[in-house]
Design an enzyme around this catalytic site. Structure first.
Site, mmCIF file in Angstrom:
data_model
loop_
_atom_site.group_PDB
_atom_site.id
_atom_site.type_symbol
_atom_site.label_atom_id
_atom_site.label_comp_id
_atom_site.label_asym_id
_atom_site.label_seq_id
_atom_site.Cartn_x
_atom_site.Cartn_y
_atom_site.Cartn_z
ATOM 1 N N HIS A 11 54.886 34.627 53.624
ATOM 2 C CA HIS A 11 55.262 33.270 53.224
ATOM 3 C C HIS A 11 55.023 32.283 54.352
ATOM 4 C CE1 HIS A 11 58.182 35.314 50.301
ATOM 5 N NE2 HIS A 11 57.029 35.065 49.740
ATOM 6 N N ARG A 62 40.519 46.690 50.047
ATOM 7 C CA ARG A 62 40.324 45.355 50.610
ATOM 8 C C ARG A 62 41.395 44.963 51.631
ATOM 9 N NH1 ARG A 62 41.526 41.584 45.244
ATOM 10 N NH2 ARG A 62 42.313 39.975 46.622
ATOM 11 N N CYS A 97 34.716 33.290 41.993
ATOM 12 C CA CYS A 97 35.959 32.799 42.589
ATOM 13 C C CYS A 97 36.451 33.737 43.687
ATOM 14 C CB CYS A 97 37.026 32.571 41.533
ATOM 15 S SG CYS A 97 37.457 34.049 40.619
ATOM 16 N N ASP A 137 37.764 42.033 44.485
ATOM 17 C CA ASP A 137 37.990 43.354 43.885
ATOM 18 C C ASP A 137 36.687 44.089 43.649
ATOM 19 O OD1 ASP A 137 40.749 43.979 43.626
ATOM 20 O OD2 ASP A 137 40.928 42.273 42.277
ATOM 21 N N ARG A 146 45.669 31.156 40.289
ATOM 22 C CA ARG A 146 46.307 32.487 40.292
ATOM 23 C C ARG A 146 47.764 32.313 39.849
ATOM 24 N NH1 ARG A 146 43.163 33.166 45.265
ATOM 25 N NH2 ARG A 146 41.974 35.101 45.170
HETATM 26 C C1 PEP Z 1 38.841 38.604 43.224
HETATM 27 O O1 PEP Z 1 39.187 39.773 43.050
HETATM 28 O O2 PEP Z 1 37.750 38.277 43.728
HETATM 29 C C2 PEP Z 1 39.731 37.492 42.845
HETATM 30 C C3 PEP Z 1 39.349 36.249 42.912
HETATM 31 O O3 PEP Z 1 40.983 37.797 42.462
HETATM 32 P P1 PEP Z 1 42.170 38.240 43.455
HETATM 33 O O4 PEP Z 1 41.715 37.948 44.872
HETATM 34 O O5 PEP Z 1 43.345 37.442 43.047
HETATM 35 O O6 PEP Z 1 42.284 39.699 43.172
HETATM 36 MG MG MG Z 2 40.772 40.287 41.717
#
Ligand code: PEP
Ligand code: MG
Length: 595
Positions: free
Chosen positions: A195, A476, A513, A466, A302
Site C-alpha cells: 500500500h 512473474r 494492456c 500473464d 482493474r
Molecule cells: C496482464 O496479465 O498482462 C494484465 C494486464 O493483467 P494483470 O497484470 O492484472 O494480471
Molecule cells: Mg493478467
C-alpha cells in the site's frame, strides 16, 4: 569523515531522481519500548491504557482522513482498513489476555501479539497475503507510539526535502510524509504491491524498496542520491556525482513538464500513422491523472484492487455500481473505457471473502474461472457495471473478461453478461446496448485460438504479464527467475503476431494492456507487428507518445520483420538497440526504464 560514493541497490518502484539529506525512521522492532511486568492489581489500569490508546490511535487516523478528504489521491480506504484493524476484537482480545495472564504492561502485550501473528503470517506462502502483515505492524506501531506518549506526527516532521530511510512505512505515515513535501523514500522492507508504494505513486515520490543494507550504511543527515528508475542509492556522493545527478534530475523535470504539455496531442508515428495510447487504472480516482497525462481512453480498469485494499463486499452489486459510477463521472469523455471483470485468485486476494487455498494457485481457480464458479458474485459485478453505464450512455463502454481459456468459457461469460443486461432492462433500467464485449488474451492457448475467439468478441486485449509467465513457465513475481521473464522471446512475439493477424482478418480491435507496452523496444516491435493501440500506467503515456512521434512505420516494420527471424530474446534486443542507436539512447522513455 564518511566514506564517499557507497552504492546501495533495491527495487525502484516510483521513478524520479532526487538528491537530499537522509532522515532515518526506526520501526516497531528498533525502538526500545517500555516493557515491564505489572502487579496483579495493575491489570485494569493497563487495560484502560490500552483502550484509550486504541481510541486515540483511531482518532489520529480519522484526523488524517479528514485532512485528506476531497483530494484526488485520497487513500482514505486504506486508513479505514487500519481503523477496522485497530478495533478488531481478535486483536484486542489477544492483547488483553496477555496483559492479564502474563502480567505484562500494554506495550509488551502489543509487541508479543505482533510477534505471535508474525509467525502465523510468515508461514503463508502467498506473497500478497504475507505483505498484508505489514498493515498489522503499522497499526501496532501506532498503538505503541500512542501508549508511549510519542506525538502521532513525530515521524512525519522530517527536515524539508529529506529523503526518508525507514524499515518500512505505514500508508498513514507515507501520506503525511508526502504532504510534508519530503523528496523521496527508501525502505528496507516492502514489495511492489504494498500500500505504501501505491500511495508513493499517487504522490509521485521517487521510491526504492527492498534496500536491505540501508541502515548499515546510511546515517542521519547523510547526503543521498536516490534514483527511483534504477533502484539505486548513492550514499555521500562526491561533488562530481552530485552535479551529474543534479543535471540529470533537472533535465528530467524539465522534460517531464515539456512532455506533459504535449501529452494531449494525438498519438502517432512520425509519418502520421495513428497509434492510440490509453491508460491502465487500478483505482477509479486515477482517471483524472490519466486524462492529464494524455490518455486517449482507458484500456484497462482493474476492478479487483478495490477489494484487495478495502473491506468491501464483493457480492454487493451496489459496491460495483458505485465504483464504476465514480469512474465514469470523472471521465471527461473521448475514447473507450474498458472495465475488466474481477481478476482475483492467483496472487490477488480480496480482504473479506475467504478463498480456499490451492496447491498451485497460478494454475488453479483464478480470474474468470473464479467468477464462473461464483455466478452470483460475477452477476453482481456485471449488473453494477451496466447500471452505472445507464447513467452515462454516451461513454464508449467496453467490458472484458480476464484469463479467457476457451471459446466455450468466453461464450458462457458473455451469456451471463447478456443475461444481466436483459434482466435489468426487464426491471425497467434504460441501458443502451452499445457496450462492447471482449476477451483478454493472456494464455498461450487463447492467443493461438484468437481467430476462433474473434468470431464472438468485439475486441481483444493482450495481457502480456500473464502471457509471458504462462508461455515461458516463469513466475512473474519470483526474483530468482526474473532474468528468464522475457517479452522479447521469439515464442511470445510469434504468438502476438498470430493474434494480431487473426484480429485484423476478423476486423476485431486488438490492444495490449500488459506491461510489455511500457518498454520502448517491445512497444516498437508490437507496432511493427501491426498493433495500433497500447494501454499503460498513466505515468508512461507522455514518454510513449513522444517516442512514437520519432519513428517511421516503414522502418519499424522492416526491423521487426528481421527481428522475428532471430533465435533469442537477447539477439532481438541487441539488434533493435544497434539499429535504433542514438534514437533509443535519447528517448526519455528508455531513460526512465533503464534498470
Ligand atoms: C496482464 O496479465 O498482462 C494484465 C494486464 O493483467 P494483470 O497484470 O492484472 O494480471
Ligand atoms: Mg493478467
Amino acid at each position: 569523515m564518511s566514506i564517499r560514493n557507497v552504492y546501495l541497490f533495491g527495487q525502484g518502484v516510483v521513478p524520479g531522481i532526487v538528491i537530499g539529506r537522509a532522515h532515518l525512521i526506526q520501526g516497531a522492532s528498533q525502538y526500545a519500548w517500555n516493557q515491564r511486568h505489572i502487579a496483579p492489581e495493575e491489570g485494569s489500569v493497563e487495560l484502560d491504557r490500552l483502550r484509550q490508546a486504541v481510541d486515540a490511535s483511531w482518532q489520529q487516523l480519522e484526523d488524517i482522513k479528514e485532512q485528506l478528504a476531497g483530494e484526488s489521491k485520497d487513500p482514505g480506504h486504506i486508513l479505514e482498513a487500519h481503523q477496522m484493524m485497530l478495533r478488531d476484537t481478535e486483536l484486542q482480545n489477544s492483547i488483553e489476555k496477555l496483559i492479564i495472564s502474563e502480567r505484562i504492561n500494554a506495550e509488551w502485550a502489543v509487541l508479543r501479539t505482533l510477534g505471535l501473528w508474525e509467525e502465523r503470517f510468515l508461514r503463508i506462502e502467498n506473497e500478497y497475503i504475507r505483505e498484508r502483515f505489514s498493515d498489522l505492524r503499522f497499526v501496532c506501531t501506532r498503538l505503541l507510539r500512542t501508549l508511549s506518549g510519542q506525538s502521532a506526527t513525530e515521524v512525519t516532521a522530517p527536515p524539508p526535502d529529506a529523503i526518508i530511510v525507514a524499515q518500512e512505512l505505514s500508508p498513514a505515515d507515507t501520506i503525511l510524509l508526502g504532504r510534508n513535501a519530503v523528496s523521496g523514500l527508501i525502505t528496507v522492507r516492502g514489495g511492489k504491491t504494498s500500500h505504501t508504494v501505491i500511495i508513493a505513486k499517487a504522490f509521485e515520490l521517487p521510491t526504492v524498496v527492498g534496500v536491505t543494507r540501508a541502515f548499515e550504511h546510511v546515517g542521519e543527515g547523510d547526503l543521498l542520491v536516490l534514483n527511483g528508475h534504477k533502484g539505486e542509492i548513492i550514499v555521500n556522493p562526491d561533488a562530481k556525482l552530485v552535479s551529474v545527478y543534479r543535471a540529470q534530475s533537472h533535465r528530467m523535470i524539465a522534460k517531464d513538464q515539456a512532455l506533459l504539455e504535449k501529452a494531449h496531442l494525438p498519438g502517432m508515428t512520425a509519418d502520421g500513422t495513428p497509434v492510440h495510447v490509453l491508460a491502465n487504472l487500478d483505482f477509479s480516482d486515477e482517471i483524472i491523472k490519466a486524462k492529464g497525462h494524455g490518455a486517449e481512453g482507458i484500456g484497462l480498469y482493474r476492478t479487483e484492487f478495490l477489494f484487495m485494499v478495502h473491506e468491501k463486499d464483493i457480492a454487493d452489486e451496489q459496491v460495483h455500481y458505485q465504483d464504476v459510477r465514480e469512474l465514469l463521472e470523472r471521465w471527461p469523455g473521448g475514447g473507450p473505457v474498458t472495465l475488466r471483470s474481477f481478476d482475483l485468485g492467483g496472487d490477488k486476494f480480496p480482504l473479506t471473502a475467504q478463498l480456499g487455498r490451492e496447491a498451485n494457485p497460478a494454475l488453479g481457480q483464478r480470474s474468470l474461472r473464479l467468477a464462473l464458479a461464483h455466478p452470483h458474485i460475477f452477476k453482481a459485478q456485471l449488473r453494477g457495471f451496466l447500471r452505472a453505464f445507464a447513467l452515462f450512455p454516451h461513454v464508449e463502454l467496453r467490458i472484458m473478461f480476464p484469463l479467457v481459456c476457451s471459446v466455450r468459457e468466453f461464450l458462457t461469460a458473455r451469456e451471463i453478461l447478456l443475461e444481466c443486461y436483459r434482466e435489468l432492462v426487464t426491471e425497467g433500467h434504460e441501458i443502451p446496448d452499445t457496450f462492447k464485449i471482449g476477451a483478454m488474451l493472456e494464455l498461450p492457448a487463447a492467443m493461438m485460438i484468437a481467430d476462433l475467439l474473434a468470431r464472438h468478441c468485439h475486441f481483444f486485449s493482450i495481457g502480456s504479464n500473464d502471457l509471458i509467465q504462462y508461455a515461458l513457465a516463469v513466475d512473474r513475481g519470483n526474483e530468482k527467475v526474473a532474468h528468464m521473464y522475457r517479452g522479447l522471446h521469439p515464442g511470445i512475439l510469434r504468438m502476438v503476431r498470430h493474434a494480431i493477424r487473426a484480429a485484423a482478418e476478423a476486423g476485431v480491435d486488438i490492444s495490449i494492456c500488459g506491461d510489455l507496452a511500457t518498454e520502448p523496444i517491445p512497444a516498437l516491435i508490437l507496432l511493427g507487428l501491426g498493433l495500433r493501440s497500447f494501454s499503460m500506467p498513466p505515468v508512461f503515456i507522455p514518454y510513449a507518445k513522444d517516442f512514437l512521434r520519432t519513428v517511421h512505420l516503414a522502418e519499424i516494420e522492416e526491423l521487426t520483420a528481421h527481428a522475428l527471424t532471430l533465435p533469442c530474446a537477447d539477439d532481438i534486443e541487441a539488434f533493435m538497440r544497434q539499429s535504433l542507436g542514438d534514437r533509443l539512447q535519447d528517448t526519455f522513455w528508455s531513460e526512465i526504464l533503464e534498470k
